[in-house]
Design a protein around this motif. Structure first.
Motif, mmCIF file in Angstrom:
data_model
loop_
_atom_site.group_PDB
_atom_site.id
_atom_site.type_symbol
_atom_site.label_atom_id
_atom_site.label_comp_id
_atom_site.label_asym_id
_atom_site.label_seq_id
_atom_site.Cartn_x
_atom_site.Cartn_y
_atom_site.Cartn_z
ATOM 1 N N ILE A 8 118.347 141.386 -10.612
ATOM 2 C CA ILE A 8 118.907 141.765 -9.306
ATOM 3 C C ILE A 8 117.796 142.439 -8.507
ATOM 4 N N LEU A 9 117.393 141.802 -7.401
ATOM 5 C CA LEU A 9 116.305 142.314 -6.575
ATOM 6 C C LEU A 9 116.777 143.369 -5.584
ATOM 7 N N PHE A 10 118.003 143.213 -5.101
ATOM 8 C CA PHE A 10 118.517 144.127 -4.088
ATOM 9 C C PHE A 10 120.032 144.090 -4.128
ATOM 10 N N GLU A 11 120.638 145.260 -3.873
ATOM 11 C CA GLU A 11 122.097 145.323 -3.870
ATOM 12 C C GLU A 11 122.525 146.457 -2.949
ATOM 13 N N CYS A 12 123.509 146.191 -2.115
ATOM 14 C CA CYS A 12 124.086 147.252 -1.300
ATOM 15 C C CYS A 12 125.537 146.883 -1.010
ATOM 16 N N ASP A 13 126.318 147.904 -0.715
ATOM 17 C CA ASP A 13 127.714 147.672 -0.377
ATOM 18 C C ASP A 13 128.158 148.729 0.610
ATOM 19 N N GLY A 14 129.245 148.434 1.302
ATOM 20 C CA GLY A 14 129.753 149.398 2.265
ATOM 21 C C GLY A 14 130.820 148.799 3.145
ATOM 22 N N GLN A 15 131.356 149.659 3.977
ATOM 23 C CA GLN A 15 132.419 149.277 4.893
ATOM 24 C C GLN A 15 131.809 148.728 6.175
ATOM 25 N N ALA A 16 132.480 147.753 6.740
ATOM 26 C CA ALA A 16 132.025 147.182 8.004
ATOM 27 C C ALA A 16 132.150 148.234 9.101
ATOM 28 N N PRO A 17 131.419 148.063 10.212
ATOM 29 C CA PRO A 17 131.522 149.032 11.311
ATOM 30 C C PRO A 17 132.951 149.104 11.862
ATOM 31 N N ALA A 18 133.315 150.275 12.380
ATOM 32 C CA ALA A 18 134.652 150.484 12.955
ATOM 33 C C ALA A 18 134.893 149.470 14.065
ATOM 34 N N PRO A 19 136.079 149.035 14.265
ATOM 35 C CA PRO A 19 137.338 149.514 13.705
ATOM 36 C C PRO A 19 137.721 148.840 12.387
ATOM 37 N N SER A 20 136.889 147.951 11.886
ATOM 38 C CA SER A 20 137.197 147.232 10.651
ATOM 39 C C SER A 20 137.221 148.179 9.461
ATOM 40 N N LYS A 21 138.091 147.890 8.515
ATOM 41 C CA LYS A 21 138.140 148.635 7.250
ATOM 42 C C LYS A 21 137.671 147.757 6.092
ATOM 43 N N ASP A 22 137.248 146.535 6.415
ATOM 44 C CA ASP A 22 136.820 145.589 5.396
ATOM 45 C C ASP A 22 135.611 146.129 4.639
ATOM 46 N N PHE A 23 135.528 145.750 3.376
ATOM 47 C CA PHE A 23 134.459 146.219 2.498
ATOM 48 C C PHE A 23 133.607 145.018 2.096
ATOM 49 N N TYR A 24 132.281 145.217 2.060
ATOM 50 C CA TYR A 24 131.361 144.122 1.760
ATOM 51 C C TYR A 24 130.350 144.540 0.696
ATOM 52 N N GLN A 25 129.878 143.540 -0.038
ATOM 53 C CA GLN A 25 128.810 143.751 -1.009
ATOM 54 C C GLN A 25 127.800 142.630 -0.839
ATOM 55 N N LEU A 26 126.529 143.017 -0.847
ATOM 56 C CA LEU A 26 125.437 142.058 -0.758
ATOM 57 C C LEU A 26 124.566 142.231 -1.990
ATOM 58 N N GLN A 27 124.290 141.127 -2.645
ATOM 59 C CA GLN A 27 123.452 141.165 -3.847
ATOM 60 C C GLN A 27 122.446 140.027 -3.755
ATOM 61 N N VAL A 28 121.201 140.355 -3.994
ATOM 62 C CA VAL A 28 120.146 139.333 -4.003
ATOM 63 C C VAL A 28 119.574 139.295 -5.409
ATOM 64 N N THR A 29 119.703 138.154 -6.053
ATOM 65 C CA THR A 29 119.133 137.966 -7.385
ATOM 66 C C THR A 29 117.840 137.156 -7.239
ATOM 67 N N ARG A 30 117.231 136.852 -8.346
ATOM 68 C CA ARG A 30 115.996 136.059 -8.287
ATOM 69 C C ARG A 30 116.220 134.673 -7.698
ATOM 70 N N SER A 31 117.436 134.154 -7.829
ATOM 71 C CA SER A 31 117.656 132.773 -7.401
ATOM 72 C C SER A 31 118.676 132.600 -6.273
ATOM 73 N N GLU A 32 119.509 133.619 -6.019
ATOM 74 C CA GLU A 32 120.537 133.420 -4.996
ATOM 75 C C GLU A 32 120.916 134.705 -4.275
ATOM 76 N N VAL A 33 121.610 134.504 -3.160
ATOM 77 C CA VAL A 33 122.172 135.598 -2.377
ATOM 78 C C VAL A 33 123.680 135.532 -2.563
ATOM 79 N N GLU A 53 133.947 135.376 -2.054
ATOM 80 C CA GLU A 53 132.573 135.410 -2.526
ATOM 81 C C GLU A 53 131.867 134.151 -2.066
ATOM 82 N N LEU A 54 130.646 134.323 -1.592
ATOM 83 C CA LEU A 54 129.827 133.205 -1.155
ATOM 84 C C LEU A 54 128.480 133.339 -1.852
#
Length: 189
Positions: A8-33, A53-54
């Motif tokens: 795992i090269l990079f990983e972060c997660d958090g809530q989208a900017p207001a007014p959204s309450k949606d939660f997101y996670q981004l992960q970058v591995t050696r081969s995929e996003v 998940e995409l």
């Protein structure tokens, strides 16, 4: 050199900017996003929405402007830029070194170089102002570091201790000794 990278090269997660309450996670591995999301809403049409998940290869992500726009909105353009660099194979190996190894490297720099390096990033600012680095600098620049000096440095910070002139330092040591004696007297009563 890329083989030395973790999976795992990079990983972060958090809530989208207001007014959204949606939660997101981004992960970058050696081969995929990997982009994951959780819809959080009181509205009835979104209550049954399942998490999504995409997964895209690095090259597909570089070509996917829609996903890039989402990441830029949720996490910032700086994060997006960093992820694009990772997907293009532009790794920042220096940022990936352990803190102890970076501190060891910093001990070889001049004070002017440490001051300049502290302005590069938050990571380097933290390291260049760390007590571990300044303790080493003080020990290297002083003939001896007494236990009193060490105790004073730990209470005011090693960097502050280093930049305090000798007269001020003697005054602070005297104050520190009196405080220690006072605490000892109180303890003995």
């Amino acid at each position: 050199m890329a083989a030395l990278l973790p999976e795992i090269l990079f990983e972060c997660d958090g809530q989208a900017p207001a007014p959204s309450k949606d939660f997101y996670q981004l992960q970058v591995t050696r081969s995929e996003v990997i982009w994951r999301w959780w819809k959080i809403s009181l509205r009835s049409e979104f209550r049954e929405t399942k998490p999504g998940e995409l997964k895209e290869s690095h090259q597909d992500f570089v070509d996917d402007s829609t996903l890039q726009a989402q990441i830029g909105i949720v996490f910032s353009q700086k994060v997006l830029s960093y992820v694009l660099d990772l997907c293009r194979g532009q790794y920042d190996f220096l940022e990936r070194l352990s803190e102890s190894l970076l501190l060891y490297i910093l001990t070889f720099l001049d004070l002017e170089d440490i001051a300049q390096l502290s302005q590069v990033s938050h990571t380097f600012q933290k390291l260049c102002n760390s007590d571990k680095l300044w303790e080493h600098i003080v020990e290297r620049s002083c003939d001896t570091v007494t236990t009193e000096m060490r105790s004073l440095a730990q209470s005011i910070g090693w960097k502050q201790f280093f930049f305090t002139n000798k007269l001020q330092l003697q005054l602070q040591l005297r104050r520190w000794r009196k405080k220690q004696e006072k605490n000892t007297d109180i303890f003995l009563e």
